[in-house]
Motif scaffolding. Structure first.
Motif, PDB file in Angstrom:
ATOM      1  N   GLU A 284       0.835  -1.204   0.000  1.00 26.35           N
ATOM      2  CA  GLU A 284       0.000   0.000   0.000  1.00 26.35           C
ATOM      3  C   GLU A 284       0.871   1.256   0.000  1.00 26.35           C
ATOM      4  O   GLU A 284       0.599   2.220  -0.727  1.00 26.35           O
ATOM      5  CB  GLU A 284      -0.919  -0.029   1.236  1.00 26.35           C
ATOM      6  N   GLN A 285       1.948   1.267   0.783  1.00 26.83           N
ATOM      7  CA  GLN A 285       2.833   2.435   0.816  1.00 26.83           C
ATOM      8  C   GLN A 285       3.579   2.610  -0.508  1.00 26.83           C
ATOM      9  O   GLN A 285       3.774   3.729  -0.970  1.00 26.83           O
ATOM     10  CB  GLN A 285       3.822   2.299   1.974  1.00 26.83           C
TER      11      GLN A 285
ATOM     12  N   ARG B  34       4.750 -10.429  -7.152  1.00 30.35           N
ATOM     13  CA  ARG B  34       4.843 -11.632  -6.319  1.00 30.35           C
ATOM     14  C   ARG B  34       5.062 -11.320  -4.840  1.00 30.35           C
ATOM     15  O   ARG B  34       5.438 -12.184  -4.056  1.00 30.35           O
ATOM     16  CB  ARG B  34       5.939 -12.555  -6.857  1.00 30.35           C
ATOM     17  N   ARG B  35       4.795 -10.065  -4.459  1.00 31.73           N
ATOM     18  CA  ARG B  35       4.864  -9.738  -3.029  1.00 31.73           C
ATOM     19  C   ARG B  35       3.798 -10.531  -2.269  1.00 31.73           C
ATOM     20  O   ARG B  35       2.689 -10.740  -2.784  1.00 31.73           O
ATOM     21  CB  ARG B  35       4.615  -8.236  -2.813  1.00 31.73           C
ATOM     22  N   PRO B  36       4.089 -10.961  -1.053  1.00 35.48           N
ATOM     23  CA  PRO B  36       3.083 -11.710  -0.272  1.00 35.48           C
ATOM     24  C   PRO B  36       1.800 -10.893  -0.105  1.00 35.48           C
ATOM     25  O   PRO B  36       1.856  -9.692   0.186  1.00 35.48           O
ATOM     26  CB  PRO B  36       3.778 -11.914   1.083  1.00 35.48           C
ATOM     27  N   GLY B  37       0.658 -11.531  -0.329  1.00 35.44           N
ATOM     28  CA  GLY B  37      -0.639 -10.859  -0.152  1.00 35.44           C
ATOM     29  C   GLY B  37      -0.906  -9.770  -1.173  1.00 35.44           C
ATOM     30  O   GLY B  37      -1.743  -8.884  -0.942  1.00 35.44           O
TER      31      GLY B  37
ATOM     32  N   GLN C 231      -4.689  -9.150  -2.521  1.00 34.62           N
ATOM     33  CA  GLN C 231      -5.558  -8.633  -1.436  1.00 34.62           C
ATOM     34  C   GLN C 231      -5.216  -7.169  -1.132  1.00 34.62           C
ATOM     35  O   GLN C 231      -6.105  -6.336  -0.945  1.00 34.62           O
ATOM     36  CB  GLN C 231      -5.390  -9.470  -0.153  1.00 34.62           C
ATOM     37  N   ASP C 232      -3.904  -6.867  -1.114  1.00 38.98           N
ATOM     38  CA  ASP C 232      -3.479  -5.486  -0.842  1.00 38.98           C
ATOM     39  C   ASP C 232      -3.950  -4.541  -1.945  1.00 38.98           C
ATOM     40  O   ASP C 232      -4.384  -3.415  -1.680  1.00 38.98           O
ATOM     41  CB  ASP C 232      -1.951  -5.412  -0.727  1.00 38.98           C
ATOM     42  N   LEU C 233      -3.862  -5.015  -3.195  1.00 38.84           N
ATOM     43  CA  LEU C 233      -4.276  -4.192  -4.335  1.00 38.84           C
ATOM     44  C   LEU C 233      -5.784  -3.942  -4.295  1.00 38.84           C
ATOM     45  O   LEU C 233      -6.249  -2.806  -4.471  1.00 38.84           O
ATOM     46  CB  LEU C 233      -3.882  -4.909  -5.624  1.00 38.84           C
ATOM     47  N   ASP C 234      -6.549  -5.004  -4.043  1.00 41.27           N
ATOM     48  CA  ASP C 234      -8.008  -4.862  -3.909  1.00 41.27           C
ATOM     49  C   ASP C 234      -8.365  -3.864  -2.813  1.00 41.27           C
ATOM     50  O   ASP C 234      -9.186  -2.958  -3.008  1.00 41.27           O
ATOM     51  CB  ASP C 234      -8.645  -6.219  -3.558  1.00 41.27           C
ATOM     52  N   ALA C 235      -7.735  -4.033  -1.651  1.00 36.24           N
ATOM     53  CA  ALA C 235      -8.040  -3.178  -0.494  1.00 36.24           C
ATOM     54  C   ALA C 235      -7.682  -1.725  -0.790  1.00 36.24           C
ATOM     55  O   ALA C 235      -8.428  -0.793  -0.449  1.00 36.24           O
ATOM     56  CB  ALA C 235      -7.281  -3.674   0.737  1.00 36.24           C
ATOM     57  N   PHE C 236      -6.527  -1.505  -1.451  1.00 30.42           N
ATOM     58  CA  PHE C 236      -6.063  -0.158  -1.782  1.00 30.42           C
ATOM     59  C   PHE C 236      -7.081   0.558  -2.669  1.00 30.42           C
ATOM     60  O   PHE C 236      -7.454   1.703  -2.410  1.00 30.42           O
ATOM     61  CB  PHE C 236      -4.703  -0.249  -2.491  1.00 30.42           C
TER      62      PHE C 236
ATOM     63  N   LEU D 250       3.666 -12.759 -18.935  1.00 28.61           N
ATOM     64  CA  LEU D 250       2.789 -13.668 -18.205  1.00 28.61           C
ATOM     65  C   LEU D 250       2.469 -13.043 -16.846  1.00 28.61           C
ATOM     66  O   LEU D 250       3.382 -12.661 -16.104  1.00 28.61           O
ATOM     67  CB  LEU D 250       3.496 -15.013 -18.001  1.00 28.61           C
ATOM     68  N   SER D 251       1.182 -12.911 -16.532  1.00 29.65           N
ATOM     69  CA  SER D 251       0.784 -12.349 -15.236  1.00 29.65           C
ATOM     70  C   SER D 251       0.266 -13.465 -14.327  1.00 29.65           C
ATOM     71  O   SER D 251      -0.478 -14.336 -14.779  1.00 29.65           O
ATOM     72  CB  SER D 251      -0.317 -11.299 -15.431  1.00 29.65           C
ATOM     73  N   PRO D 252       0.652 -13.428 -13.055  1.00 32.79           N
ATOM     74  CA  PRO D 252       0.138 -14.452 -12.136  1.00 32.79           C
ATOM     75  C   PRO D 252      -1.332 -14.244 -11.778  1.00 32.79           C
ATOM     76  O   PRO D 252      -1.935 -15.084 -11.120  1.00 32.79           O
ATOM     77  CB  PRO D 252       1.041 -14.295 -10.908  1.00 32.79           C
ATOM     78  N   TRP D 253      -1.925 -13.107 -12.198  1.00 33.86           N
ATOM     79  CA  TRP D 253      -3.301 -12.778 -11.795  1.00 33.86           C
ATOM     80  C   TRP D 253      -4.145 -12.479 -13.026  1.00 33.86           C
ATOM     81  O   TRP D 253      -3.752 -11.694 -13.880  1.00 33.86           O
ATOM     82  CB  TRP D 253      -3.301 -11.557 -10.864  1.00 33.86           C
ATOM     83  N   SER D 254      -5.355 -13.056 -13.079  1.00 33.17           N
ATOM     84  CA  SER D 254      -6.220 -12.845 -14.244  1.00 33.17           C
ATOM     85  C   SER D 254      -6.708 -11.405 -14.347  1.00 33.17           C
ATOM     86  O   SER D 254      -7.042 -10.933 -15.431  1.00 33.17           O
ATOM     87  CB  SER D 254      -7.419 -13.792 -14.177  1.00 33.17           C
TER      88      SER D 254
END
Length: 349
Positions: A221-222, A252-255, A258-263, A320-324
């Motif tokens: 987030e920071q 590939r940062r942990p979480g 979820q952090d991106l969604d929350a931000f 290649l992205s790890p997230w759809s």
């Protein structure tokens, strides 16, 4: 407001990077020193809440080096610009940007001057003095203004701030990075001629670059907030973050997701574009892009706009992205900085 004191605010953009900060500080100082019998108090305002200042690692480093305490700075959440304007007491000079964000539209009529190093995207009223020149750093325009003023105004501290800022913005005046212009070089040379005791270019650039890219202690987030621009249309709000690690490390940062969604949810952003930049040992930049949105229509539209852009062409190669919900690209045109990509995104919105 109670004393009916006129205030002339000099303010940089919402990313509040080193260029915005130093341009505001130096120009406000110059105006305060040179304005004939000023009615107004000249106040540089850093366009972020005070709590966010610790994220501007290169700025906190340089101000600390020059002995400027954070307590002597004024941040956006510490001054009521709307109240001052409503009372008819506000004049506003914009540095390092010329379009106020939507939330500040009411302040438009208080703008009396603009100094920016981007192409103009809108016209101003004739009474507003506009300097828009395509140089590498807005600090160059401030330095040129100071150099045209009365002799003796420029002191060593202001010179050191301007010198470091232009060097960082122009990647140590390296032509390969595609940012420097002859006017930036001339300003650095002029500062060094007037103040021979300034630190060597390599030393100050490397120290500032190291401070800027030190995101080791930051959360996701920071990192997203550290250097953030926000674009909006009637229905959509798009965040554009400069990220100072390579894209794979970032994704590939942990979480991460979820952090991106929350931000984005916390701030009402429909999507986010992350523009990563890293440098090799020869100071040559490598750029990558990620486009995130849970709204597939927006994500596709933004990706298409970036892929098809011609002014400039970004030469994107899909990764290649790890997230759809995240599109990822290598950016072949390393000279296309965020400043050049923002108009493409604004048009896409």
């Amino acid at each position: 407001i109670q004393c009916h004191q006129e205030i002339h605010v000099v303010m940089g953009n919402e990313a509040c990077d080193l260029d915005s900060t130093v341009s505001a500080l130096a120009l406000a100082y110059f105006l305060a020193k040179t304005s004939p019998a000023p009615k107004a108090a000249f106040i540089p305002v850093l366009n972020i809440p005070r709590a966010d200042f610790a994220l501007r690692t290169e700025t906190t480093f340089l101000l600390q080096e020059q002995g400027i305490p954070t307590t002597s700075l004024i941040f956006r959440d510490e001054i009521d610009l709307g109240g001052l304007h409503h009372a008819g007491l506000l004049s506003l000079t914009l540095v390092d940007h010329h379009i106020l964000p939507g939330a500040d539209t009411a302040l438009e009529e208080a703008v009396v001057e603009v100094l920016d190093h981007r192409p103009l995207e809108r016209d101003r009223v004739p009474s507003c003095q506009v300097t828009a020149e395509l140089v590498g750093s807005c600090a160059t325009l401030v330095m040129e203004r100071i150099a045209q003023g009365p002799p003796g105004v420029l002191d060593r501290t202001t010179a050191a701030l301007l010198h470091g800022t232009i060097l960082l913005d122009c990647v140590n005046l390296s032509p390969a990075a595609g940012k420097v212009t002859p006017r930036d070089v001339a300003c650095v040379s002029l500062l060094e001629a007037r103040f021979p005791e300034l630190l060597a270019r390599n030393a100050i650039f490397e120290a500032l670059q190291a401070a800027k890219f030190d995101v080791s202690g930051l959360t996701t987030e920071q990192m997203l907030r550290k250097d953030l621009k926000v674009l909006s249309s009637d229905e959509l709000v798009l965040a554009v973050s400069a990220i100072y690690v390579d894209l794979e490390t970032f994704l590939r940062r942990p979480g991460f997701l979820q952090d991106l969604d929350a931000f984005c949810q916390a701030r009402g952003y429909t999507g986010l574009v992350a523009m990563t930049i890293s440098f090799n040992e020869r100071n040559e930049p490598s750029r990558q892009l990620a486009v995130y949105s849970r709204c597939e229509t927006l994500r596709s539209a933004v990706c298409r706009a970036l892929e098809e852009a011609m002014t400039p062409s970004l030469h994107l190669q899909p990764l290649l992205s790890p997230w759809s919900c995240v599109g990822a690209y290598a950016q072949g045109n390393t000279l296309a900085s965020r400043k050049k990509v923002l108009p493409i995104l604004r048009a896409a919105l």
